[in-house]
Design a protein around this motif. Structure first.
Motif, mmCIF file in Angstrom:
data_model
loop_
_atom_site.group_PDB
_atom_site.id
_atom_site.type_symbol
_atom_site.label_atom_id
_atom_site.label_comp_id
_atom_site.label_asym_id
_atom_site.label_seq_id
_atom_site.Cartn_x
_atom_site.Cartn_y
_atom_site.Cartn_z
ATOM 1 N N UNK A 134 0.828 -1.209 0.000
ATOM 2 C CA UNK A 134 0.000 0.000 0.000
ATOM 3 C C UNK A 134 0.861 1.256 0.000
ATOM 4 N N UNK A 135 1.921 1.251 0.800
ATOM 5 C CA UNK A 135 2.808 2.419 0.863
ATOM 6 C C UNK A 135 3.593 2.568 -0.435
ATOM 7 N N UNK A 136 4.011 1.441 -1.012
ATOM 8 C CA UNK A 136 4.743 1.480 -2.275
ATOM 9 C C UNK A 136 3.864 2.040 -3.394
ATOM 10 N N UNK A 137 2.601 1.608 -3.441
ATOM 11 C CA UNK A 137 1.679 2.100 -4.470
ATOM 12 C C UNK A 137 1.400 3.589 -4.301
ATOM 13 N N UNK A 138 1.300 4.028 -3.060
ATOM 14 C CA UNK A 138 1.065 5.453 -2.799
ATOM 15 C C UNK A 138 2.219 6.291 -3.329
ATOM 16 N N UNK A 139 3.439 5.866 -3.045
ATOM 17 C CA UNK A 139 4.615 6.597 -3.523
ATOM 18 C C UNK A 139 4.698 6.563 -5.043
ATOM 19 N N UNK A 140 4.354 5.419 -5.644
ATOM 20 C CA UNK A 140 4.374 5.312 -7.102
ATOM 21 C C UNK A 140 3.378 6.274 -7.739
ATOM 22 N N UNK A 141 2.190 6.362 -7.169
ATOM 23 C CA UNK A 141 1.167 7.273 -7.705
ATOM 24 C C UNK A 141 1.645 8.729 -7.609
ATOM 25 N N UNK A 142 2.289 9.069 -6.509
ATOM 26 C CA UNK A 142 2.762 10.433 -6.297
ATOM 27 C C UNK A 142 3.943 10.790 -7.196
ATOM 28 N N UNK A 143 4.622 9.783 -7.748
ATOM 29 C CA UNK A 143 5.824 10.027 -8.559
ATOM 30 C C UNK A 143 5.512 10.334 -10.021
ATOM 31 N N UNK A 144 4.226 10.329 -10.370
ATOM 32 C CA UNK A 144 3.811 10.605 -11.759
ATOM 33 C C UNK A 144 4.439 9.637 -12.762
ATOM 34 N N UNK A 145 4.516 8.380 -12.371
ATOM 35 C CA UNK A 145 5.007 7.355 -13.296
ATOM 36 C C UNK A 145 6.488 7.065 -13.212
ATOM 37 N N UNK A 146 7.233 7.828 -12.436
ATOM 38 C CA UNK A 146 8.673 7.581 -12.326
ATOM 39 C C UNK A 146 8.985 6.313 -11.534
ATOM 40 N N UNK A 147 8.134 6.011 -10.565
ATOM 41 C CA UNK A 147 8.314 4.816 -9.735
ATOM 42 C C UNK A 147 7.196 3.829 -10.062
ATOM 43 N N UNK A 148 7.550 2.554 -10.144
ATOM 44 C CA UNK A 148 6.555 1.513 -10.417
ATOM 45 C C UNK A 148 6.669 0.401 -9.382
ATOM 46 N N UNK A 149 5.527 -0.182 -9.050
ATOM 47 C CA UNK A 149 5.506 -1.345 -8.160
ATOM 48 C C UNK A 149 5.385 -2.564 -9.062
#
Length: 289
Positions: free
Chosen positions: A212-227
């Motif tokens: 859940x925390x990983x997905x939250x950070x990925x969403x906030x990164x505008x596509x730069x981070x992926x789970x």
């Protein structure tokens, strides 16, 4: 004429009954007088009894920031979020009108030495080791361990053990990565923002933390981070009370009622799904290789 007067009297009497009924209906709303940010309160007040540090106030410890769970960066700015509204609903069901939020660093929060709160609520996984330090309610949420990375790092189920993996100090994922996954390199960070900053700076190859925390950070990164994957370790989040607390049973009762009446599912739908961008169930489940 007499008939007109009679009809008028009947009309006025009916109108009076309607007005009185409307007034009674408004007065009967148990939520009247209770307000916690933008939370929609459920259940009824005074269905549980809590002994609190401050009169008419539930004091809650949590490590900020934690978007989706606590929407805001400081105690004074928070008015929504899954765990904020969960705490609000517990306060409401205890007949309390105020929430006091105490922000703690994660290592301070999880150490078991901190005081000055009635409950602690911060996406905290229930483990046997932690149960020796704290009392926990039954789980109010379950999550796996997600693998967050940059697309250019080419992390896969087959090569993740050969990579530099970041974990959060004190997080269940830290122990699991170190002793079960056993990658080539494990780097421990003091806070979630520090881990993801290091990922963006290419100082690490991936972060392993709650999905859940990983997905939250990925969403906030505008596509730069992926789970790109997750490990199913059946983590359950529980509400902490101190070992000496007299509130443990009442808090557990409240969580059971919030689960039974659908409040927890609604909180997830309202505050977590928009933060994730995708359902956690859509993330591929990896196995150890």
């Amino acid at each position: 004429m007499k008939m007109l007067r009679t009809r008028s009297c009947i009309f006025l009497a009916s109108a009076a009954v309607l007005v009185a009924g409307s007034t009674l209906a408004r007065a009967a709303d148990p939520r009247e007088g209770f307000s916690f940010g933008s939370c929609t309160l459920t259940g009824k007040p005074n269905t549980i009894s809590l002994t609190t540090l401050e009169k008419d106030t539930l004091t809650v410890a949590t490590p900020l920031p934690n978007p989706g769970w606590w929407n805001g960066t400081s105690p004074s700015s928070i008015s929504s979020g899954f765990e904020y509204c969960l705490a609000a609903d517990i306060a409401y069901r205890a007949g309390l009108h105020h929430l006091k939020i105490v922000n703690m660093a994660w290592d301070q929060y999880i150490s078991g030495t901190s005081t000055g709160y009635d409950i602690a609520l911060g996406s905290t996984t229930i483990t046997p080791a932690r149960q020796k330090v704290f009392n926990f309610s039954r789980p109010y949420f379950s999550a796996g361990l997600g693998v967050a990375t940059l697309p250019s790092n080419n992390i896969s189920e087959g090569n993740v053990k050969a990579k530099r993996i970041a974990v959060l100090q004190g997080n269940v994922g830290a122990d699991w990565v170190t002793h079960i996954l056993k990658p080539q390199s494990v780097l421990v960070y003091q806070s979630s923002p520090d881990m993801f900053t290091a990922l963006m700076a290419h100082q690490i190859d991936a972060v392993v933390t709650d999905t859940t925390l990983a997905l939250t950070q990925a969403k906030m990164s505008n596509g730069n981070i992926r789970v790109v994957g997750q490990y199913n370790v059946d983590q359950g989040y529980g509400i902490i009370t101190a070992k000496t607390s007299v509130n443990t049973q009442a808090i557990d009762k409240a969580v059971a009622e919030l689960a039974a009446d659908g409040t927890l599912k609604q909180l997830s739908k309202t505050y977590l799904q928009p933060m994730f961008g995708v359902s956690p169930d859509s993330v591929p489940v990896w196995s150890l290789k």
